[in-house]
Motif scaffolding. Structure first.
Motif, PDB file in Angstrom:
ATOM      1  N   THR A  61      28.627  37.638  26.329  1.00  0.00           N
ATOM      2  CA  THR A  61      28.949  39.019  26.667  1.00  0.00           C
ATOM      3  C   THR A  61      28.131  39.953  25.776  1.00  0.00           C
ATOM      4  N   PHE A  62      27.455  40.905  26.372  1.00  0.00           N
ATOM      5  CA  PHE A  62      26.671  41.879  25.600  1.00  0.00           C
ATOM      6  C   PHE A  62      27.569  43.040  25.204  1.00  0.00           C
ATOM      7  N   ASN A  63      27.560  43.362  23.932  1.00  0.00           N
ATOM      8  CA  ASN A  63      28.365  44.464  23.426  1.00  0.00           C
ATOM      9  C   ASN A  63      27.695  45.803  23.720  1.00  0.00           C
ATOM     10  N   ASP A  64      28.465  46.868  23.575  1.00  0.00           N
ATOM     11  CA  ASP A  64      27.924  48.209  23.783  1.00  0.00           C
ATOM     12  C   ASP A  64      26.822  48.548  22.781  1.00  0.00           C
ATOM     13  N   ASP A  65      26.884  47.924  21.598  1.00  0.00           N
ATOM     14  CA  ASP A  65      25.885  48.231  20.578  1.00  0.00           C
ATOM     15  C   ASP A  65      24.637  47.363  20.695  1.00  0.00           C
ATOM     16  N   GLY A  66      24.585  46.553  21.773  1.00  0.00           N
ATOM     17  CA  GLY A  66      23.406  45.730  21.991  1.00  0.00           C
ATOM     18  C   GLY A  66      23.517  44.329  21.424  1.00  0.00           C
ATOM     19  N   GLY A  67      24.583  44.034  20.706  1.00  0.00           N
ATOM     20  CA  GLY A  67      24.780  42.706  20.154  1.00  0.00           C
ATOM     21  C   GLY A  67      25.313  41.732  21.184  1.00  0.00           C
ATOM     22  N   ILE A  68      25.476  40.484  20.794  1.00  0.00           N
ATOM     23  CA  ILE A  68      25.969  39.438  21.686  1.00  0.00           C
ATOM     24  C   ILE A  68      27.192  38.795  21.054  1.00  0.00           C
ATOM     25  N   SER A  69      28.230  38.606  21.853  1.00  0.00           N
ATOM     26  CA  SER A  69      29.440  37.975  21.347  1.00  0.00           C
ATOM     27  C   SER A  69      30.003  37.015  22.380  1.00  0.00           C
ATOM     28  N   ARG A  70      30.801  36.100  21.930  1.00  0.00           N
ATOM     29  CA  ARG A  70      31.472  35.174  22.839  1.00  0.00           C
ATOM     30  C   ARG A  70      32.709  35.845  23.424  1.00  0.00           C
ATOM     31  N   PRO A  71      33.057  35.534  24.679  1.00  0.00           N
ATOM     32  CA  PRO A  71      34.292  36.081  25.248  1.00  0.00           C
ATOM     33  C   PRO A  71      35.497  35.643  24.427  1.00  0.00           C
ATOM     34  N   GLN A  72      36.503  36.500  24.369  1.00  0.00           N
ATOM     35  CA  GLN A  72      37.696  36.185  23.598  1.00  0.00           C
ATOM     36  C   GLN A  72      38.531  35.087  24.239  1.00  0.00           C
ATOM     37  N   GLY A  73      38.454  34.964  25.530  1.00  0.00           N
ATOM     38  CA  GLY A  73      39.238  33.938  26.209  1.00  0.00           C
ATOM     39  C   GLY A  73      39.663  34.389  27.588  1.00  0.00           C
ATOM     40  N   VAL A  74      40.493  33.550  28.219  1.00  0.00           N
ATOM     41  CA  VAL A  74      40.925  33.780  29.598  1.00  0.00           C
ATOM     42  C   VAL A  74      42.447  33.770  29.668  1.00  0.00           C
ATOM     43  N   ARG A  75      43.004  34.708  30.409  1.00  0.00           N
ATOM     44  CA  ARG A  75      44.417  34.698  30.748  1.00  0.00           C
ATOM     45  C   ARG A  75      44.538  34.606  32.266  1.00  0.00           C
ATOM     46  N   ILE A  76      45.339  33.677  32.731  1.00  0.00           N
ATOM     47  CA  ILE A  76      45.566  33.549  34.176  1.00  0.00           C
ATOM     48  C   ILE A  76      46.767  34.418  34.522  1.00  0.00           C
ATOM     49  N   VAL A  77      46.538  35.415  35.351  1.00  0.00           N
ATOM     50  CA  VAL A  77      47.564  36.417  35.628  1.00  0.00           C
ATOM     51  C   VAL A  77      47.923  36.446  37.108  1.00  0.00           C
ATOM     52  N   ARG A  78      49.119  36.921  37.365  1.00  0.00           N
ATOM     53  CA  ARG A  78      49.587  37.193  38.715  1.00  0.00           C
ATOM     54  C   ARG A  78      50.706  38.225  38.610  1.00  0.00           C
ATOM     55  N   ALA A  79      51.005  38.870  39.708  1.00  0.00           N
ATOM     56  CA  ALA A  79      52.148  39.789  39.722  1.00  0.00           C
ATOM     57  C   ALA A  79      53.438  38.979  39.779  1.00  0.00           C
ATOM     58  N   LEU A  80      54.542  39.601  39.417  1.00  0.00           N
ATOM     59  CA  LEU A  80      55.829  38.928  39.542  1.00  0.00           C
ATOM     60  C   LEU A  80      56.060  38.544  40.998  1.00  0.00           C
ATOM     61  N   PRO A  81      56.761  37.424  41.242  1.00  0.00           N
ATOM     62  CA  PRO A  81      56.962  36.960  42.625  1.00  0.00           C
ATOM     63  C   PRO A  81      57.562  38.002  43.554  1.00  0.00           C
ATOM     64  N   GLU A  82      58.397  38.881  43.008  1.00  0.00           N
ATOM     65  CA  GLU A  82      59.026  39.902  43.854  1.00  0.00           C
ATOM     66  C   GLU A  82      58.134  41.129  44.030  1.00  0.00           C
ATOM     67  N   LYS A  83      56.903  41.059  43.493  1.00  0.00           N
ATOM     68  CA  LYS A  83      55.948  42.167  43.612  1.00  0.00           C
ATOM     69  C   LYS A  83      54.694  41.666  44.325  1.00  0.00           C
ATOM     70  N   PRO A  84      54.727  41.517  45.640  1.00  0.00           N
ATOM     71  CA  PRO A  84      53.569  40.976  46.372  1.00  0.00           C
ATOM     72  C   PRO A  84      52.299  41.751  46.042  1.00  0.00           C
ATOM     73  N   PHE A  85      51.252  40.994  45.688  1.00  0.00           N
ATOM     74  CA  PHE A  85      50.022  41.648  45.250  1.00  0.00           C
ATOM     75  C   PHE A  85      48.850  40.710  45.472  1.00  0.00           C
ATOM     76  N   GLN A  86      47.703  41.291  45.756  1.00  0.00           N
ATOM     77  CA  GLN A  86      46.467  40.538  45.939  1.00  0.00           C
ATOM     78  C   GLN A  86      45.382  41.146  45.053  1.00  0.00           C
ATOM     79  N   PHE A  87      44.680  40.293  44.310  1.00  0.00           N
ATOM     80  CA  PHE A  87      43.573  40.763  43.485  1.00  0.00           C
ATOM     81  C   PHE A  87      42.338  40.932  44.368  1.00  0.00           C
ATOM     82  N   GLY A  88      42.341  41.980  45.169  1.00  0.00           N
ATOM     83  CA  GLY A  88      41.251  42.221  46.095  1.00  0.00           C
ATOM     84  C   GLY A  88      40.073  42.911  45.424  1.00  0.00           C
ATOM     85  N   ASN A  89      38.928  42.895  46.135  1.00  0.00           N
ATOM     86  CA  ASN A  89      37.712  43.486  45.583  1.00  0.00           C
ATOM     87  C   ASN A  89      37.628  44.989  45.819  1.00  0.00           C
TER      88      ASN A  89
END
Length: 265
Positions: A175-203
């Motif tokens: 990942t390129f930083n705003d200051d022009g440097g390079i850093s590794r991504p912090q990590g990944v979180r797998i997310v979804r809405a609560l089951p009673e909140k229908p939602f789609q991660f659309g584009n």
């Protein structure tokens, strides 16, 4: 036009207006003429539809986890105002972007906040995946060797999948930083809405204006993709567009005439 003509003829105020304008022996002629015009318009529209090419659905795809491989479906049941079952229900979100999403009050989030086909396409394309709706089990394997790399239930074993993708992106993604440097991504979180909140991660968030949410069904016309290939001089795989319904049998760009209309599949 036929329906409008009938509605006009049954309008009491219009009938009284016509009666005041015309002698009695001419009124039936006006009525007959209006009916004839409406009938001709109805028949012309019916003939136009008969001549129109019929689209054929060749493939049904859903992407349970945004950015990962498709599941091919033989059939599916759609609810009113819903997307395909489980389509883009889950997403691989960048840890530094998790503040943009609230599972209790889900809102559209820009696709660059995720590890997805647009931002980590080469990395994710090396894996085949399959998702089971009932168990929420996600299987991941290497496409070249077929070796299974992960099997985890996203409802109860989400941390296993998060660790798998975190190790992956920290090893291969920069990942390129705003200051022009390079850093590794912090990590990944797998997310979804609560089951009673229908939602789609659309584009796109354009559906908000029409329906109040972002759930969509992405239709891709094979002829349009072929026309695009000819125009740009490149061989583009239709799967690259990650559509839900792939259709054939229509002229190129015909689907753009459907905007604002109701279609049946």
């Amino acid at each position: 036009l036929f329906q409008v003509t009938l509605q006009l003829l049954t309008c009491a105020s219009l009938r009284s207006m016509v009666s005041s304008w015309l002698p009695a022996d001419s009124r039936w002629k006006v009525t007959a003429a209006a009916l004839a015009v409406g009938l001709l318009a109805f028949l012309a529209e019916k003939q136009r539809r008969k001549r129109s090419p019929k689209a054929v659905v060749t493939d049904i795809h859903r992407f349970a986890v945004k950015g990962l491989e498709r599941d091919s479906l033989q059939s599916c049941k759609l609810g009113v105002g819903c997307s395909l079952p489980s389509d883009r229900t889950w997403a691989l979100m960048r840890v530094d972007k998790t503040g943009e999403f609230d599972d209790n009050s889900p809102q559209w989030v820009h696709k660059m906040s995720f590890f997805a086909a647009c931002s980590a396409g080469r990395l994710l394309a090396q894996f085949g995946t399959a998702y089971d709706d009932e168990s929420t089990k996600l299987r991941i394997w290497e496409k070249i060797t077929g070796a299974q790399l992960l099997e985890a239930r996203l409802d109860t074993e989400r941390s296993l999948a998060e660790q798998f993708f975190t190790d992956l992106v920290q090893k291969e993604e920069l990942t390129f930083n705003d200051d022009g440097g390079i850093s590794r991504p912090q990590g990944v979180r797998i997310v979804r809405a609560l089951p009673e909140k229908p939602f789609q991660f659309g584009n796109t968030n354009s559906g908000m204006k029409a329906s109040g949410n972002v759930r969509t069904i992405h239709i891709v016309n094979a002829a349009t993709v072929r026309a695009l290939c000819r125009a740009c001089g490149e061989d583009i795989d239709i799967l690259r567009f990650r559509g839900n319904l792939l259709i054939a049998g229509l002229p190129a760009w015909e689907e753009f005439s459907w905007v604002g209309r109701t279609i049946a599949v």
